[in-house]
Design an enzyme around this catalytic site. Sequence first.
Site, PDB file in Angstrom:
ATOM      1  N   HIS A 247       2.171   1.800  -3.374  1.00 34.30           N
ATOM      2  CA  HIS A 247       1.186   2.433  -4.271  1.00 34.30           C
ATOM      3  C   HIS A 247       1.162   3.942  -4.043  1.00 34.30           C
ATOM      4  O   HIS A 247       1.053   4.728  -4.985  1.00 34.30           O
ATOM      5  CB  HIS A 247      -0.227   1.879  -4.006  1.00 34.30           C
TER       6      HIS A 247
ATOM      7  N   THR B  39       0.840  -1.209   0.000  1.00 33.75           N
ATOM      8  CA  THR B  39       0.000   0.000   0.000  1.00 33.75           C
ATOM      9  C   THR B  39       0.873   1.257   0.000  1.00 33.75           C
ATOM     10  O   THR B  39       0.606   2.218  -0.736  1.00 33.75           O
ATOM     11  CB  THR B  39      -0.901   0.005   1.258  1.00 33.75           C
TER      12      THR B  39
HETATM   13 ZN    ZN Z   1       0.360  -3.179   5.270  1.00 32.86          ZN
END
Ligand code: ZN
Length: 342
Positions: free
Chosen positions: A43, A40
Amino acid sequence: MKALVKTKDEPGLWFRDEPVPMIADDEVLIRVNKTGICGTDSHIYVWDEWARKTVPVPMVVGHEYAGEIVELGSATKGLHLGQRVSGEGHVIGMQSRAARGGRFHLDPQTRGIGVNIPGAFAEYVKIPAFNVVPLPDEIDDEIGAILDPLGNAVHTALSFDLIGEDVLITGAGPIGIMGAAVARHVGARHVVVTDINPTRLALAGEVADVVPVNVSMEDLASVKARLGIKEGFDVGLEMSGAPAAFEQMTEHLVMGGKIAMLGIPSRPSTVDWTRLVFKMLTVKGIYGREMFETWHKMLAMLQTGLDIRKVITHRLSVGDYVQGFEIMKSGNCGKVVLDWTR
Ligand code: ZN
Ligand code: NAD
């Protein structure tokens, strides 16, 4: 305090001096020692479409951490200053039927630390006391810093009974590899892990006693034949987000097989529903960790021999975070842990 912040609507992350968070009565302040870089965070670093849609700027990022409590809100109970902790990164609303019914992980009002609210890539992070998870002495800070993704793996792997079962795990990213270690720990028979990246498959083999399969070179039908799996895998753990991997999974599961699906496809994709229907497969979506059952089981397994330390392939000082994010981008790594104390 020093923090890694998305300060601009463009790729990258930058150090910025931020005020130390002020805590409310029901919150605690944690001094961060180590953090893990999550997919994440990657990203958000590369600033892809999902990140641009989801993350407000500026934002202190990061949600995988271990540290110690340095300040306690006046209404908190059962915690103490200096206590070593990690924490659940989903902050819930407590208003929904699910939350009021004690099914905290199903609360639709969930907000993510380091995604929707200020995160842990900072010298200090504040979280609700409710979210704090005390760390047993034998769990050090670098393992404490990757409990969030280990919790994803544990939540997924423990969704179905694995004892004596043949398990197919698609995706040998850090979470797939840890899921494989959990499947082995709880007594699965064959644990097959697929990927198309040889580095990651090699790492899977180092972390756990599993059968790594490069699906760009070997067919799962021949793997099943080699292992003596007659009909198919009993349980599938989807950990890649690749639509092709999901199709392969449904193809190679037994009738009545079960799939726990953690991987997030990057865009809507087609599924062969007839196969799901005629094979009577069960698919369960997995988001985050169960509060706090997953945390309990994960700590207990770590205390009784579950060993996932080798999934950490890179340990860097936070000053070298750019290198850490570049390593993540390459895909040739397991977990990358940043040290905030040096
Ligand atoms: Zn994580
Ligand atoms: P990752 O991206 O590091 O690993 C995914 C792996 O899948 C990579 O090694 C990639 O090479 C492999 N892969 C690609 N195509 C494949 C194919 N056809 N067959 C087999 N493997 C293939 O991700 P991660 O950090 O280990 O996380 C695993 C997945 O879980 C990701 O999709 C991530 O977005 C998702 N995730 C979901 C949650 C949740 O709460 N649901 C939380 C964290 C991560």
